[in-house]
Scaffold this motif. Structure first.
Motif, PDB file in Angstrom:
ATOM      1  N   GLY A 270       0.890  -1.270   0.104  1.00  0.00           N
ATOM      2  CA  GLY A 270       0.101  -0.015   0.061  1.00  0.00           C
ATOM      3  C   GLY A 270       0.820   1.128   0.112  1.00  0.00           C
ATOM      4  N   LEU A 271       2.016   1.348  -0.117  1.00  0.00           N
ATOM      5  CA  LEU A 271       2.985   2.372   0.022  1.00  0.00           C
ATOM      6  C   LEU A 271       3.398   2.983  -1.340  1.00  0.00           C
ATOM      7  CD1 LEU A 271       5.579   1.196   2.706  1.00  0.00           C
ATOM      8  CD2 LEU A 271       3.614   2.448   2.866  1.00  0.00           C
ATOM      9  N   SER A 272       3.774   4.216  -1.482  1.00  0.00           N
ATOM     10  CA  SER A 272       3.972   4.851  -2.595  1.00  0.00           C
ATOM     11  C   SER A 272       5.541   4.773  -2.876  1.00  0.00           C
ATOM     12  CB  SER A 272       3.547   6.308  -2.704  1.00  0.00           C
ATOM     13  OG  SER A 272       4.218   6.914  -1.686  1.00  0.00           O
ATOM     14  N   ALA A 273       5.819   5.004  -4.136  1.00  0.00           N
ATOM     15  CA  ALA A 273       7.127   4.758  -4.360  1.00  0.00           C
ATOM     16  C   ALA A 273       8.433   5.792  -3.429  1.00  0.00           C
ATOM     17  CB  ALA A 273       7.683   5.285  -5.897  1.00  0.00           C
ATOM     18  N   GLU A 274       7.973   6.900  -3.062  1.00  0.00           N
ATOM     19  CA  GLU A 274       8.369   7.907  -2.308  1.00  0.00           C
ATOM     20  C   GLU A 274       8.639   7.191  -0.847  1.00  0.00           C
ATOM     21  OE1 GLU A 274       5.546   8.649  -4.233  1.00  0.00           O
ATOM     22  OE2 GLU A 274       6.859   9.609  -5.574  1.00  0.00           O
ATOM     23  N   GLU A 275       7.445   6.896  -0.358  1.00  0.00           N
ATOM     24  CA  GLU A 275       7.474   6.276   1.079  1.00  0.00           C
ATOM     25  C   GLU A 275       8.244   4.851   0.917  1.00  0.00           C
ATOM     26  OE1 GLU A 275       2.896   6.998   2.827  1.00  0.00           O
ATOM     27  OE2 GLU A 275       3.113   5.502   1.229  1.00  0.00           O
ATOM     28  N   LEU A 276       8.295   3.877   0.047  1.00  0.00           N
ATOM     29  CA  LEU A 276       9.001   2.885  -0.025  1.00  0.00           C
ATOM     30  C   LEU A 276      10.490   3.339  -0.223  1.00  0.00           C
ATOM     31  CD1 LEU A 276       8.886  -0.067  -0.253  1.00  0.00           C
ATOM     32  CD2 LEU A 276       8.580  -0.157  -2.611  1.00  0.00           C
TER      33      LEU A 276
ATOM     34  N   LEU B 180      13.693  -6.870  -1.536  1.00  0.00           N
ATOM     35  CA  LEU B 180      12.138  -6.906  -1.416  1.00  0.00           C
ATOM     36  C   LEU B 180      11.684  -5.463  -1.748  1.00  0.00           C
ATOM     37  CD1 LEU B 180       9.281  -8.227  -0.768  1.00  0.00           C
ATOM     38  CD2 LEU B 180       9.524  -7.363   1.646  1.00  0.00           C
ATOM     39  N   PHE B 181      12.099  -4.638  -1.176  1.00  0.00           N
ATOM     40  CA  PHE B 181      12.004  -3.211  -1.591  1.00  0.00           C
ATOM     41  C   PHE B 181      12.451  -3.012  -2.725  1.00  0.00           C
ATOM     42  CE2 PHE B 181      12.221  -1.563   3.310  1.00  0.00           C
ATOM     43  CZ  PHE B 181      11.108  -2.170   3.573  1.00  0.00           C
ATOM     44  N   THR B 182      13.681  -3.245  -3.458  1.00  0.00           N
ATOM     45  CA  THR B 182      14.088  -2.977  -4.444  1.00  0.00           C
ATOM     46  C   THR B 182      13.059  -3.427  -5.765  1.00  0.00           C
ATOM     47  OG1 THR B 182      16.416  -3.077  -3.705  1.00  0.00           O
ATOM     48  CG2 THR B 182      15.933  -2.967  -6.244  1.00  0.00           C
ATOM     49  N   ALA B 183      12.740  -4.860  -5.421  1.00  0.00           N
ATOM     50  CA  ALA B 183      11.755  -5.451  -6.397  1.00  0.00           C
ATOM     51  C   ALA B 183      10.350  -4.677  -6.522  1.00  0.00           C
ATOM     52  CB  ALA B 183      11.601  -6.893  -6.017  1.00  0.00           C
ATOM     53  N   ARG B 184       9.943  -4.222  -5.209  1.00  0.00           N
ATOM     54  CA  ARG B 184       8.657  -3.673  -5.324  1.00  0.00           C
ATOM     55  C   ARG B 184       8.680  -2.007  -5.905  1.00  0.00           C
ATOM     56  NH1 ARG B 184       3.367  -3.731  -6.190  1.00  0.00           N
ATOM     57  NH2 ARG B 184       2.177  -2.375  -4.967  1.00  0.00           N
ATOM     58  N   LEU B 185       9.749  -1.376  -5.862  1.00  0.00           N
ATOM     59  CA  LEU B 185       9.986  -0.288  -6.329  1.00  0.00           C
ATOM     60  C   LEU B 185      10.046  -0.410  -8.130  1.00  0.00           C
ATOM     61  CD1 LEU B 185      12.703   1.517  -4.254  1.00  0.00           C
ATOM     62  CD2 LEU B 185      10.441   2.334  -4.889  1.00  0.00           C
ATOM     63  N   ASP B 186      10.810  -1.569  -8.404  1.00  0.00           N
ATOM     64  CA  ASP B 186      10.758  -1.966  -9.851  1.00  0.00           C
ATOM     65  C   ASP B 186       9.131  -2.023 -10.332  1.00  0.00           C
ATOM     66  OD1 ASP B 186      13.423  -1.666  -9.953  1.00  0.00           O
ATOM     67  OD2 ASP B 186      13.936  -3.824  -9.778  1.00  0.00           O
ATOM     68  N   GLN B 187       8.303  -2.811  -9.499  1.00  0.00           N
ATOM     69  CA  GLN B 187       7.056  -2.890 -10.030  1.00  0.00           C
ATOM     70  C   GLN B 187       6.345  -1.825  -9.835  1.00  0.00           C
ATOM     71  OE1 GLN B 187       5.359  -5.437  -6.932  1.00  0.00           O
ATOM     72  NE2 GLN B 187       6.379  -7.380  -7.666  1.00  0.00           N
ATOM     73  N   LEU B 188       6.581  -0.898  -9.293  1.00  0.00           N
ATOM     74  CA  LEU B 188       5.834   0.453  -9.042  1.00  0.00           C
ATOM     75  C   LEU B 188       6.147   1.396 -10.392  1.00  0.00           C
ATOM     76  CD1 LEU B 188       5.978   1.459  -5.311  1.00  0.00           C
ATOM     77  CD2 LEU B 188       3.822   0.794  -6.760  1.00  0.00           C
ATOM     78  N   LYS B 189       7.511   1.385 -10.646  1.00  0.00           N
ATOM     79  CA  LYS B 189       7.981   1.975 -11.750  1.00  0.00           C
ATOM     80  C   LYS B 189       7.572   1.485 -13.191  1.00  0.00           C
ATOM     81  CE  LYS B 189      12.205   3.470  -9.572  1.00  0.00           C
ATOM     82  NZ  LYS B 189      13.833   3.314  -9.464  1.00  0.00           N
TER      83      LYS B 189
ATOM     84  N   GLU C 156      11.703   5.894   1.062  1.00  0.00           N
ATOM     85  CA  GLU C 156      12.166   6.282   2.563  1.00  0.00           C
ATOM     86  C   GLU C 156      12.629   5.125   3.269  1.00  0.00           C
ATOM     87  OE1 GLU C 156       9.619   8.693   4.361  1.00  0.00           O
ATOM     88  OE2 GLU C 156       9.310  10.111   2.657  1.00  0.00           O
ATOM     89  N   LEU C 157      11.807   4.017   3.257  1.00  0.00           N
ATOM     90  CA  LEU C 157      12.163   2.969   4.106  1.00  0.00           C
ATOM     91  C   LEU C 157      13.359   2.032   3.496  1.00  0.00           C
ATOM     92  CD1 LEU C 157       8.619   1.141   4.496  1.00  0.00           C
ATOM     93  CD2 LEU C 157       9.893   2.312   6.151  1.00  0.00           C
ATOM     94  N   LEU C 158      13.665   2.171   2.408  1.00  0.00           N
ATOM     95  CA  LEU C 158      14.820   1.630   1.746  1.00  0.00           C
ATOM     96  C   LEU C 158      16.179   2.339   2.316  1.00  0.00           C
ATOM     97  CD1 LEU C 158      16.361  -0.428   0.023  1.00  0.00           C
ATOM     98  CD2 LEU C 158      15.710   0.906  -2.122  1.00  0.00           C
ATOM     99  N   GLY C 159      15.958   3.763   2.314  1.00  0.00           N
ATOM    100  CA  GLY C 159      17.094   4.401   2.702  1.00  0.00           C
ATOM    101  C   GLY C 159      17.261   4.050   4.250  1.00  0.00           C
ATOM    102  N   TYR C 160      16.261   3.946   5.048  1.00  0.00           N
ATOM    103  CA  TYR C 160      16.267   3.783   6.356  1.00  0.00           C
ATOM    104  C   TYR C 160      16.880   2.537   6.832  1.00  0.00           C
ATOM    105  CZ  TYR C 160      15.009   3.295  11.465  1.00  0.00           C
ATOM    106  OH  TYR C 160      14.783   3.030  12.660  1.00  0.00           O
ATOM    107  N   GLU C 161      16.444   1.302   6.022  1.00  0.00           N
ATOM    108  CA  GLU C 161      16.911   0.109   5.860  1.00  0.00           C
ATOM    109  C   GLU C 161      18.436  -0.036   5.704  1.00  0.00           C
ATOM    110  OE1 GLU C 161      17.258  -3.989   6.778  1.00  0.00           O
ATOM    111  OE2 GLU C 161      15.397  -2.603   7.228  1.00  0.00           O
TER     112      GLU C 161
END
Length: 117
Positions: free
Chosen positions: A28-34, A53-62, A36-41
């Motif tokens: 349910g997160l937007s690319a920007e929120e994701l 996981l985050f990178t794959a989801r970002l690719d899906q959103l893109k 942010e989480l990736l940077g924090y992680e």
């Protein structure tokens, strides 16, 4: 690069979530929120499965996928409510078993073979 602090992250209790739980919650997160989480992680735990996981989801959103509603309350790490069968009470429990104390001689018909006629 400085990301948000723990209390400002898009997911509550992020540091305590398992990879399985994150997989459902990030839908349910937007690319920007994701991002942010990736940077924090990457700055903190840098767990390889989470970064992947985050990178794959970002690719899906893109690629055109849209954030999906729901999934935020899914917690596979927590058991569901009890199924609710009948409760065990003293009236419905089995009779207690009282074994004989140690050292009590047997009272049955068994005798040693040497004593038989």
């Amino acid at each position: 690069m400085s990301t948000r602090q723990h209390g400002e992250l898009p997911l509550a209790d992020y540091d305590h979530l398992s990879v399985g739980s994150l997989e459902h919650r990030i839908r349910g997160l937007s690319a920007e929120e994701l991002q942010e989480l990736l940077g924090y992680e990457r700055e903190h735990a840098d767990r390889t499965p989470v970064v992947e996981l985050f990178t794959a989801r970002l690719d899906q959103l893109k690629s055109g996928s849209a954030p999906s509603p729901g999934g935020g309350d899914f917690r596979p790490e927590q058991p569901g409510p009890p199924s609710g069968g009948p409760r065990v009470t003293p009236e419905t429990s089995a009779e207690p078993i009282h074994p004989p104390p140690h050292g009590t001689p047997p009272t049955g018909p068994g005798k040693p073979k040497g004593d038989r006629p």
